[in-house]
Design a protein around this motif. Structure first.
Motif, PDB file in Angstrom:
ATOM      1  N   ARG A   1      42.925 -46.533  12.642  1.00  0.00           N
ATOM      2  CA  ARG A   1      41.875 -47.410  12.100  1.00  0.00           C
ATOM      3  C   ARG A   1      42.295 -48.024  10.781  1.00  0.00           C
TER       4      ARG A   1
ATOM      5  N   GLU B   1      33.361 -47.498   9.762  1.00  0.00           N
ATOM      6  CA  GLU B   1      34.811 -47.558   9.932  1.00  0.00           C
ATOM      7  C   GLU B   1      35.282 -48.976  10.209  1.00  0.00           C
TER       8      GLU B   1
ATOM      9  N   ARG C   1      38.343 -58.583  12.267  1.00  0.00           N
ATOM     10  CA  ARG C   1      37.210 -57.719  12.619  1.00  0.00           C
ATOM     11  C   ARG C   1      35.921 -58.226  11.983  1.00  0.00           C
TER      12      ARG C   1
ATOM     13  N   GLU D   1      39.744 -50.356  14.882  1.00  0.00           N
ATOM     14  CA  GLU D   1      40.752 -49.491  15.500  1.00  0.00           C
ATOM     15  C   GLU D   1      41.759 -50.402  16.184  1.00  0.00           C
TER      16      GLU D   1
ATOM     17  N   ARG E   1      37.666 -50.489   6.436  1.00  0.00           N
ATOM     18  CA  ARG E   1      36.623 -51.488   6.663  1.00  0.00           C
ATOM     19  C   ARG E   1      36.830 -52.703   5.755  1.00  0.00           C
TER      20      ARG E   1
END
Length: 187
Positions: A46, A67, A137, A70, A49
């Motif tokens: 991972r 988190e 992300r 990944e 963040r």
């Protein structure tokens, strides 16, 4: 390429200094990733963040959770001349997102992190690609929340123009920036 005994030679046998550099840089910047020495090698784990050099925007925890992304970073045998591929594992883009360029996902599910093949020259750091993946992300979450219609061309690694949208997206998912900054309600 094969060794004298007929076994395949990996890129890191040909480029041991590059392997040492990658291991040092990734270990320092992304300690949550683990080296995998199978095939052409890679990294799994991972990403943080918010691994960027500016304050985390309000609402980020509400928007993406505790988190970060990944990932599986997969080297090819032509590395470092050819950039490695990064596959998001959680969240994993669906088939529809792999067929629409606005999501910056290739058809095989790897992230499209470079505007063209010439952008990678073999001297760059894989940590730059991992930072772009962490930014992907966040943009993915912004798109899923309907706050943006397409991912940015430059990404958000060094560009804070989309940071304020995190709070907007967090509110649309049911949380306020104030709840995000203080989830237990303790002043």
């Amino acid at each position: 390429m094969t060794s004298d005994d007929g076994d395949a030679v990996t890129w890191w046998q040909c480029e041991p200094r590059r392997l040492a550099r990658d291991q040092a840089e990734v270990g320092e910047r992304f300690p949550g990733l683990q080296w995998v020495g199978q095939g052409a090698g890679g990294w799994i784990g991972r990403l943080p963040r918010w691994p960027f050099d500016r304050p985390e925007p309000a609402g980020l925890r509400t928007l993406v959770g505790e988190e970060g992304l990944e990932v599986a970073l997969v080297y090819g045998h032509a590395y470092p001349m050819v950039a490695p591929l990064i596959y998001p594992q959680d969240p994993e883009p669906g088939i529809a997102e792999r067929t629409d360029h606005k999501w910056h996902v290739n058809g095989d599910g790897s992230l499209c992190l470079l505007q063209d093949d010439a952008t990678w020259n073999g001297r760059g750091s894989v940590t730059d690609l991992l930072l772009k993946a962490a930014g992907w992300r966040l943009e993915y979450a912004l798109m899923r929340a309907g706050v943006i219609e397409a991912m940015t061309l430059r990404g958000i690694v060094d560009d804070e123009q989309s940071d304020h949208l995190v709070a907007v997206a967090a509110e649309s998912t049911g949380g306020s920036p104030e709840q995000q900054a203080n989830p237990d309600g303790v002043p």
